[in-house]
Design a protein around this motif. Structure first.
Motif, PDB file in Angstrom:
ATOM      1  N   LYS A 101       0.811  -1.222   0.000  1.00  0.00           N
ATOM      2  CA  LYS A 101       0.000   0.000   0.000  1.00  0.00           C
ATOM      3  C   LYS A 101       0.842   1.268   0.000  1.00  0.00           C
ATOM      4  CE  LYS A 101      -3.633  -2.603   0.221  1.00  0.00           C
ATOM      5  NZ  LYS A 101      -3.045  -3.943   0.412  1.00  0.00           N
ATOM      6  N   CYS A 102       2.143   1.113   0.216  1.00  0.00           N
ATOM      7  CA  CYS A 102       3.011   2.291   0.283  1.00  0.00           C
ATOM      8  C   CYS A 102       3.506   2.652  -1.120  1.00  0.00           C
ATOM      9  CB  CYS A 102       4.199   2.010   1.198  1.00  0.00           C
ATOM     10  SG  CYS A 102       5.386   3.358   1.228  1.00  0.00           S
ATOM     11  N   PHE A 104       6.055   4.265  -1.897  1.00  0.00           N
ATOM     12  CA  PHE A 104       7.502   4.101  -2.058  1.00  0.00           C
ATOM     13  C   PHE A 104       7.869   2.641  -2.346  1.00  0.00           C
ATOM     14  CE2 PHE A 104       7.798   8.198   0.364  1.00  0.00           C
ATOM     15  CZ  PHE A 104       8.335   8.918  -0.688  1.00  0.00           C
ATOM     16  N   PRO A 115       5.575  -0.881   4.569  1.00  0.00           N
ATOM     17  CA  PRO A 115       5.348  -0.331   5.911  1.00  0.00           C
ATOM     18  C   PRO A 115       5.671  -1.324   7.026  1.00  0.00           C
ATOM     19  CG  PRO A 115       3.581   0.291   4.437  1.00  0.00           C
ATOM     20  CD  PRO A 115       4.452  -0.652   3.668  1.00  0.00           C
ATOM     21  N   ARG A 118       9.369  -1.365   7.323  1.00  0.00           N
ATOM     22  CA  ARG A 118       9.883  -0.076   7.816  1.00  0.00           C
ATOM     23  C   ARG A 118       9.734  -0.031   9.341  1.00  0.00           C
ATOM     24  NH1 ARG A 118      10.193   3.905   4.410  1.00  0.00           N
ATOM     25  NH2 ARG A 118       8.275   3.448   3.273  1.00  0.00           N
ATOM     26  N   CYS A 161       9.821   7.898   3.984  1.00  0.00           N
ATOM     27  CA  CYS A 161       8.412   7.730   4.357  1.00  0.00           C
ATOM     28  C   CYS A 161       7.853   9.137   4.447  1.00  0.00           C
ATOM     29  CB  CYS A 161       8.310   7.014   5.705  1.00  0.00           C
ATOM     30  SG  CYS A 161       6.656   7.080   6.453  1.00  0.00           S
ATOM     31  N   THR A 162       6.771   9.404   3.729  1.00  0.00           N
ATOM     32  CA  THR A 162       6.207  10.749   3.740  1.00  0.00           C
ATOM     33  C   THR A 162       5.148  10.905   4.835  1.00  0.00           C
ATOM     34  OG1 THR A 162       4.909   9.969   1.873  1.00  0.00           O
ATOM     35  CG2 THR A 162       6.664  11.532   1.381  1.00  0.00           C
ATOM     36  N   GLU A 163       5.089   9.948   5.740  1.00  0.00           N
ATOM     37  CA  GLU A 163       4.161  10.021   6.876  1.00  0.00           C
ATOM     38  C   GLU A 163       2.725  10.248   6.385  1.00  0.00           C
ATOM     39  OE1 GLU A 163       5.749  12.990   9.549  1.00  0.00           O
ATOM     40  OE2 GLU A 163       7.663  11.958   9.738  1.00  0.00           O
ATOM     41  N   CYS A 164       2.397   9.602   5.247  1.00  0.00           N
ATOM     42  CA  CYS A 164       1.121   9.874   4.581  1.00  0.00           C
ATOM     43  C   CYS A 164      -0.041   9.084   5.170  1.00  0.00           C
ATOM     44  CB  CYS A 164       1.240   9.552   3.096  1.00  0.00           C
ATOM     45  SG  CYS A 164       1.167   7.787   2.744  1.00  0.00           S
ATOM     46  N   ARG A 165       0.249   8.016   5.885  1.00  0.00           N
ATOM     47  CA  ARG A 165      -0.743   7.178   6.578  1.00  0.00           C
ATOM     48  C   ARG A 165      -1.620   6.342   5.648  1.00  0.00           C
ATOM     49  NH1 ARG A 165      -4.441  10.116  10.072  1.00  0.00           N
ATOM     50  NH2 ARG A 165      -4.428   8.379  11.507  1.00  0.00           N
ATOM     51  N   ARG A 166      -1.235   6.180   4.405  1.00  0.00           N
ATOM     52  CA  ARG A 166      -2.062   5.323   3.544  1.00  0.00           C
ATOM     53  C   ARG A 166      -2.054   3.898   4.078  1.00  0.00           C
ATOM     54  NH1 ARG A 166      -2.453   2.277  -1.457  1.00  0.00           N
ATOM     55  NH2 ARG A 166      -4.417   2.890  -2.429  1.00  0.00           N
ATOM     56  N   CYS A 167      -0.900   3.442   4.525  1.00  0.00           N
ATOM     57  CA  CYS A 167      -0.795   2.066   5.024  1.00  0.00           C
ATOM     58  C   CYS A 167      -1.758   1.827   6.186  1.00  0.00           C
ATOM     59  CB  CYS A 167       0.639   1.771   5.442  1.00  0.00           C
ATOM     60  SG  CYS A 167       1.364   3.024   6.508  1.00  0.00           S
ATOM     61  N   THR A 177       1.865   3.457  10.651  1.00  0.00           N
ATOM     62  CA  THR A 177       3.320   3.457  10.441  1.00  0.00           C
ATOM     63  C   THR A 177       3.875   4.876  10.376  1.00  0.00           C
ATOM     64  OG1 THR A 177       3.118   1.355   9.313  1.00  0.00           O
ATOM     65  CG2 THR A 177       5.183   2.510   8.985  1.00  0.00           C
ATOM     66  N   ALA A 178       3.036   5.841   9.993  1.00  0.00           N
ATOM     67  CA  ALA A 178       3.509   7.237  10.001  1.00  0.00           C
ATOM     68  C   ALA A 178       3.915   7.644  11.417  1.00  0.00           C
ATOM     69  CB  ALA A 178       2.414   8.162   9.483  1.00  0.00           C
TER      70      ALA A 178
HETATM   71  S1  SF4 Z   1       2.984   6.402   6.058  1.00  0.00           S
HETATM   72 FE1  SF4 Z   1       2.873   4.290   5.298  1.00  0.00          FE
HETATM   73  S2  SF4 Z   1       2.225   4.422   3.151  1.00  0.00           S
HETATM   74 FE2  SF4 Z   1       2.876   6.489   3.803  1.00  0.00          FE
HETATM   75  S3  SF4 Z   1       5.029   6.614   3.178  1.00  0.00           S
HETATM   76 FE3  SF4 Z   1       5.026   5.930   5.307  1.00  0.00          FE
HETATM   77  S4  SF4 Z   1       5.040   3.686   5.196  1.00  0.00           S
HETATM   78 FE4  SF4 Z   1       4.478   4.446   3.154  1.00  0.00          FE
END
Ligand code: SF4
Ligand code: SF4
Length: 542
Positions: A101-102, A104, A115, A118, A161-167, A177-178
């Motif tokens: 789902k990430c 990256f 994720p 990570r 990790c862009t701390e986007c929270r999609r995972c 994971t963010a």
């Molecule tokens: S928050 Fe989750 S989906 Fe978003 S970049 Fe980090 S590990 Fe990937």
């Protein structure tokens, strides 16, 4: 731009797992994937530890002698202080639902960008240092010691990790994971390991109130240019107000909007909207030359730095004596305000519960933070018929909407921007369902990663978003990607140029301003960018 052509970058994605297990696959810091180390001057300015020049490509990262001890203590303190962190360290069942789902991982194929893995980079040390199970079973129990290579791996992957929270949307246990990345970066900062695209904006925000270090007089100068441009397009002389004590509302937006196209057009859109509201309804909005940054780069450093930078907005609201704060189109500003402000610097009891003086709508969701998002504010004005709009003026645009990660997942702002778009333009097309709303894909450059030196990572990380844009471009002829985040407006032009060059980038309030019929305006023949409106090509040339 990266030297790799799009086809070459696609061909580079390797889906084969490495021959060795993840713990035995050594760290390999690659050019184009990492950001430069923090500048010592910036680190010193905000009082962060271990100030020195260092280079991630050199063997010696010039760490304090007792770095392991510092990290062990920092880890323990955070496990005790943050319940979520402790839970996230314990409950992952490694089901793999988050793995693909990430953006990256999708774009790089690097397993350590999954994720689950990570988080495992940190979790493995947690098991070793803080659990009996890990101490007894060691590597068989998924535990490992914190060596220099492990530390380097933390730095490399927590800054991928862009701390986007999609995972987190896909995790059956709600593991975010963010939040783990935030903790990982916070630990790294204890020994002076940051990147400069975070450290210098933090120092600038702390010193002058915005990430570029723009001083009040220079900020005013930029607005003078916007005023001239607006007059050229509309014939109306607007007069934005600064630092006005006793104004109804303080408006704060990310400084990215003052500085570079296409954010500048969104900024002009805000200025025009406030002028309209003053003329028609007497609404008194002020900008601040001191709290001139909504984006909170402290969020990418530590909770303490986030809190320090967040406080300036509220200090300025108190100084000016406004009723409440209106916030611009920004990503991480909203996550910080919505999720952290109340326990960091709030509740902001010195202000009033936000009510629109024009429509009477109570913004219940902003009751505690006293800060309203401009998309909901404008949607409410439109709903109550308070804006005169000519949506045909956006007919040269075929628009799709990117849900910016933080407003979408951090505060559920999903319908208001769509409502606004549908009222200011005739041609709106959604991207496929798995790529929008809560499941939106990140721009690939958030959380301080919007640098030039990591451009390969950005193009790879932005691939899933670009792919969905390409889909609507090919299916519906979409030529404009709208968004409500300044990082998006800064990051997407390069991403689009790389993957879907026929698509440009726009903020919501640029479209609102194109459609807005200003009191006393002259005949409009171009949009805010000076592009002819549909059917006005000849007149615009004159
Ligand atoms: S928050 Fe989750 S989906 Fe978003 S970049 Fe980090 S590990 Fe990937
Ligand atoms: S989805 Fe949740 S439980 Fe499953 S591997 Fe990912 S973080 Fe762990």
């Amino acid at each position: 731009m990266t030297d790799l052509k799009p086809d070459e970058l696609l061909a580079k994605i390797d889906r084969n797992p490495p021959a060795s297990g993840w713990m035995d696959t050594p760290i390999n810091i690659k050019k184009g994937i990492y950001c430069y180390a923090s500048n010592p001057k910036s680190v010193e300015y905000v009082g962060l530890p271990n100030v020195r020049k260092w280079n991630p490509l050199e063997e010696d990262w010039k760490l304090p002698e007792n770095w392991q001890e510092i990290l062990h203590k920092g880890f323990r303190e955070r496990l005790e202080r943050f319940r979520t962190f402790k839970i996230f360290m314990d409950i992952c069942v490694r089901c793999g639902a988050c793995a693909d789902k990430c953006h990256f991982f999708i774009g790089t194929g690097d397993p350590k960008n999954m994720p689950v893995l990570r988080a495992e980079l940190l979790r493995s040390v947690y098991r070793n240092d803080f659990t009996t199970f890990g101490k007894i079973l060691g590597k068989f129990g998924g535990a490992r010691k914190l060596t220099l290579d492990v530390l380097k791996e933390w730095w490399y992957y927590f800054f991928q990790c862009t701390e986007c929270r999609r995972c987190s949307v896909f995790c059956p246990y709600g593991i975010d994971t963010a939040e783990i990345t935030i903790m990982g970066r916070e630990l790294l900062n204890l020994i002076g390991l940051n990147i400069d695209w975070v450290a210098t904006p933090v120092a600038n925000c702390y010193r002058t109130g915005n990430h570029l270090g723009i001083q009040p007089h220079a900020l005013k100068g930029m607005f003078d240019f916007f005023v001239e441009d607006i007059e050229e397009v509309t014939g109306v002389l607007v007069e934005p107000q600064f630092n006005k004590k006793g104004a109804d509302i303080l408006f704060i937006t990310p400084s990215g909007d003052y500085f570079a196209d296409p954010g500048t057009y969104t900024c002009m859109g805000y200025i025009m909207l406030f002028h309209y509201l003053k003329e028609k309804y007497g609404l008194d909005v002020t900008w601040s030359t001191y709290a001139s940054e909504g984006g909170n780069f402290g969020f990418f450093t530590s909770h303490e730095t986030m809190k320090r930078l967040n406080s300036k907005m509220y200090a300025e609201a108190r100084r000016l004596g406004v009723k409440w704060i209106l916030g611009g189109e920004c990503g991480h500003m909203w996550r910080v305000v919505h999720q952290y402000m109340d326990t960091m610097n709030g509740p902001a009891d010195f202000m009033e519960e936000p009510v629109s003086p024009i429509t009477g709508t109570k913004f219940e969701n902003a009751k505690s933070t006293k800060m309203v998002h401009i998309a909901e504010f404008t949607a409410d004005l439109i709903k109550h018929n308070k804006l005169e709009l000519d949506k045909n003026r956006n007919d040269h645009l075929k628009v799709t909407f990117h849900d910016s990660c933080n407003p979408a997942r951090g505060m559920g702002l999903l319908d208001e921007p769509r409502y606004v778009i549908n009222n200011v333009c005739n041609n709106f097309y959604e991207m496929p369902p798995g790529t929008i709303r809560e499941q939106t894909f990140c721009c690939g450059s958030g959380a301080g990663l919007n640098a030039g030196e990591n451009i390969e990572l950005r193009m790879a990380g932005g691939l899933p978003r670009a792919n969905a844009v390409k889909h609507v471009h090919e299916k519906h002829g979409v030529n404009m990607l709208a968004c409500i985040c300044a990082i998006d407006r800064a990051a997407f032009p390069a991403l689009m140029e790389y993957w879907v060059p026929e698509v440009d980038v726009i903020g919501l309030h640029e479209m609102v301003a194109n459609a807005l019929i200003m009191p006393g305006e002259s005949k409009r023949t171009t949009d805010l960018r000076g592009e002819p409106l549909l059917g006005m090509e000849d007149e615009a040339d004159e």
